[in-house]
Write an enzyme that holds these catalytic residues in place. Structure first.
Site, short mmCIF file in Angstrom:
data_model
loop_
_atom_site.label_atom_id
_atom_site.label_comp_id
_atom_site.label_asym_id
_atom_site.label_seq_id
_atom_site.Cartn_x
_atom_site.Cartn_y
_atom_site.Cartn_z
N HIS A 33 -4.63 38.41 -46.66
CA HIS A 33 -5.76 37.51 -46.90
C HIS A 33 -6.12 36.49 -45.66
CE1 HIS A 33 -5.91 38.94 -50.93
NE2 HIS A 33 -5.46 37.91 -51.65
N CYS B 86 -1.71 33.61 -54.36
CA CYS B 86 -1.63 34.02 -53.04
C CYS B 86 -2.43 33.24 -52.14
CB CYS B 86 -1.83 35.43 -52.89
SG CYS B 86 -3.18 36.10 -53.76
O1 3JN Z 1 -6.96 38.97 -56.21
C1 3JN Z 1 -6.19 38.55 -55.46
O2 3JN Z 1 -6.29 38.55 -53.86
C2 3JN Z 1 -5.10 37.83 -55.92
C3 3JN Z 1 -4.98 38.31 -57.40
C4 3JN Z 1 -4.05 37.36 -58.16
C5 3JN Z 1 -3.91 37.70 -59.62
C6 3JN Z 1 -4.44 38.78 -60.06
C7 3JN Z 1 -4.36 38.95 -61.44
C8 3JN Z 1 -4.06 38.18 -62.51
C9 3JN Z 1 -3.53 36.82 -60.39
C10 3JN Z 1 -2.89 35.56 -59.77
O3 3JN Z 1 -2.07 35.46 -59.21
O4 3JN Z 1 -3.54 34.42 -59.87
C11 3JN Z 1 -3.63 36.95 -61.84
C12 3JN Z 1 -3.02 35.84 -62.73
O5 3JN Z 1 -1.79 35.57 -63.01
O6 3JN Z 1 -3.97 35.20 -63.18
#
Ligand code: 3JN
Length: 335
Positions: A240, A127
């Site tokens: 964000h 994101c």
């Molecule tokens: O923490 C955030 O604001 C975004 C989180 C993204 C996220 C959370 C858990 C696993 C991801 C990501 O999209 O990179 C993942 C992941 O797939 O590694």
């Protein structure tokens, strides 16, 4: 118009938003299947006036599915290839395949053509990366970006629905002089900030920071762009924000940057600081665009700019970008 059998894997914060965006954008769905872990299987979900029952994800569930949208987490590691084997095209919101050279990493405003190279899986970026590259790309096209220094202010919704609850509960408990309970984060998040998103790596950066560095280069098609990031969790429910400093090869004034960004796809310019107008998370809820403001010349270097970029991380940062990729697949007959 052709209609598609769509599966959504994951029914948390992003899975819910995928349903909202599919409905709003009138995606051509023939059959919809909702898949999740054992824990959520059996639950009922409403979609366009119909009740759907969540089923446990298994490889066999992907038979007959045209498009499988993985909301994130670990499910794609286990099931994405099984879905492809059974004829589905996968759009994955998780990080498992993002840096795989065989897998396009797509932000439709930036590199829509990459989708044509897919071999069954297309990855949706992180994101924080998505909203940054939407704002960087128009500047890169005009003045070639050499270096980016970004600091993020990331909402708790990025950690899922439990973290939104935790922020609310801790806030209430603190105001009532009660002990707080910590579950989602190692420290209190209400009335606090944590310079810590995802796990820390050997190089002392967090994984979130390295996602921003590596994914930006892949999406923008340039290994030369230097990126350094500091990612911070803040006590905001959703949306964000990012402070971005950019060094370009060619001179581009803040005034020119504003003109370019005002016309760029997927961007809303909100930049009239004298009237207190600038992007804020409370104003981007449910919006699909990336909001840019506070654009200034950086006088500390020859060709520098500063800007402030805000987006709904569950929409453009996840669900909307995923559906935009699915729409590209449909438009280009790639599914
Ligand atoms: O923490 C955030 O604001 C975004 C989180 C993204 C996220 C959370 C858990 C696993 C991801 C990501 O999209 O990179 C993942 C992941 O797939 O590694």
């Amino acid at each position: 118009m052709k209609k598609y059998n769509v599966a959504i894997v994951g029914t948390g914060a992003v899975g819910q938003e995928l349903l909202n965006v599919l409905a709003e954008r009138n995606f051509p769905i023939n059959q919809l299947k909702l898949l999740a872990t054992e824990r959520s299987a059996g639950k009922e979900v409403q979609f366009l006036g119909e009740t759907h029952i969540i089923r446990k994800t298994t490889p066999q569930e992907f038979a007959g599915v045209d498009i499988a949208l993985f909301a994130g987490g670990g499910a794609s590691k286990e099931y994405a290839k099984e879905a492809v084997k059974r004829g589905a095209v996968v759009v994955d919101n998780g990080s498992s395949f993002r840096m795989d050279p065989e897998v396009p990493l797509v932000v439709p405003e930036v590199n829509p053509e990459a989708v044509r190279e897919h071999k069954g899986i297309i990855a949706n970026p992180n994101c924080s990366t998505i909203q940054m590259v939407v704002a960087l790309n128009p500047i890169h096209q005009k003045a070639k970006i050499k270096r980016v220094v970004v600091s993020t202010y990331q909402a708790v919704s990025g950690s899922g629905v439990d973290a939104i609850e935790e922020l609310k509960t801790q806030s209430k408990d603190i105001l009532a002089d009660q002990e707080i309970v910590k579950k989602c984060y190692p420290h209190q998040i209400a009335y606090n900030m944590l310079p810590h998103i995802d796990v820390f790596l050997e190089n002392d950066y967090s994984k979130e920071e390295m996602k921003m560095v590596n994914e930006t280069k892949k999406i923008m098609g340039s290994e030369e762009i230097k990126v350094t990031a500091t990612t911070v969790r803040v006590p905001v429910a959703n949306g964000h924000s990012e402070s971005i400093n950019i060094e370009t090869e060619k001179k581009l004034s803040a005034k020119e940057a504003k003109e370019i960004l005002a016309k760029a796809p997927g961007i809303i310019l909100e930049d009239d600081p004298m009237k207190n107008i600038y992007p804020m998370p409370i104003n981007v809820q449910g919006r699909d665009e990336v909001f840019v403001g506070r654009i200034r010349d950086d006088h500390s270097i020859d060709n520098g700019l500063n800007m402030w970029v805000v987006a709904d991380n569950l929409r453009k940062g996840a669900a909307t970008n995923t559906i935009q990729i699915a729409e590209l697949l449909v438009k280009e007959s790639l599914v």
